[in-house]
Design a protein around this motif. Sequence first.
Motif, short mmCIF file in Angstrom:
data_model
loop_
_atom_site.label_atom_id
_atom_site.label_comp_id
_atom_site.label_asym_id
_atom_site.label_seq_id
_atom_site.Cartn_x
_atom_site.Cartn_y
_atom_site.Cartn_z
N THR A 15 0.80 -1.23 0.00
CA THR A 15 0.00 0.00 0.00
C THR A 15 0.83 1.28 0.00
N HIS A 39 -4.32 -2.19 7.00
CA HIS A 39 -5.39 -1.23 7.23
C HIS A 39 -6.38 -1.24 6.06
N PRO A 40 -7.65 -1.53 6.34
CA PRO A 40 -8.64 -1.66 5.26
C PRO A 40 -8.75 -0.42 4.37
N ASP A 41 -8.66 0.78 4.95
CA ASP A 41 -8.84 1.98 4.13
C ASP A 41 -7.72 2.15 3.11
N THR A 42 -6.47 1.94 3.54
CA THR A 42 -5.36 2.10 2.60
C THR A 42 -5.32 0.96 1.59
N GLU A 44 -7.96 -0.67 0.37
CA GLU A 44 -9.02 -0.42 -0.60
C GLU A 44 -8.64 0.71 -1.55
N ARG A 45 -8.10 1.80 -1.00
CA ARG A 45 -7.74 2.94 -1.83
C ARG A 45 -6.63 2.60 -2.81
N THR A 46 -5.58 1.95 -2.33
CA THR A 46 -4.45 1.62 -3.20
C THR A 46 -4.85 0.64 -4.29
N VAL A 56 -6.90 -7.33 3.00
CA VAL A 56 -6.41 -6.92 4.31
C VAL A 56 -5.77 -8.13 4.97
#
Length: 242
Positions: A15, A39-42, A44-46, A56
């Motif tokens: 990520t 980290h789920p947010d990073t 998903e974004r990457t 994850v």
Amino acid sequence: MSQTTPRTVLVTGGTSGIGRAIAELFAADGDDVVLTGRHPDTVERTAAELSARGVVCDATDPTQVAALAAGLPEVHVLVNAAGGLPDPAPDHLPPLDALLAGWQANLAQNLLTAVLTTTAVRPALAPGGSVISIGSIGAERRGGAYGASKAALAAWNAALSAELGPLGVTANVIAAGYVEGTNFFRGALTPERRAALIAETHTNRPGTPADIAHTAHFLASPGARHLTGQTLHLNGGAHTTR
């Protein structure tokens, strides 16, 4: 150059920094890239930014690593890029307990992540595949617990190469020198220290994540099929071998 048939490329720690650069290069090559992070947010974004698949996974957790491997029936390239400097031990710990916690954290993040992931996906490694692990110049000089964990990574890789070679799979380590564009120093690198690190090189410049990515891409190419069991020192000459 795109592949005739897309490969499945698994990049742990994909990520940010070196891992992201590697994932981006393989994705641009047309490969099916699976990148992981904690980290789920990073993640998903990457994954969305690179048109990759994101999972994850804390690579120090055997249960999560096993679940990751279960979803990958075939892997052509595994890049063990997860790692880095762990968080400091809690202040309340007695000195020896803090020392032990620091060493255990370094070994977990910089050695065992690679050992667990590679072992879990080994049945899925395709003939002609590659395992690439990201090491460090810290293994060669004043690296403390972090350097020792990266030195152990290189020693483990030598044994891994002998195990995977008969299966047609190569295994190598890229030992990176000072690389800009990562969060390794967490904002604590002074201008003086940065200048000193660059002065150690023969190329008079810092390394970049792209430098590491292109080397990893070569190690996974047909031109590197007889290159295995090696630690490639990618540091602009800051550490030389013969």
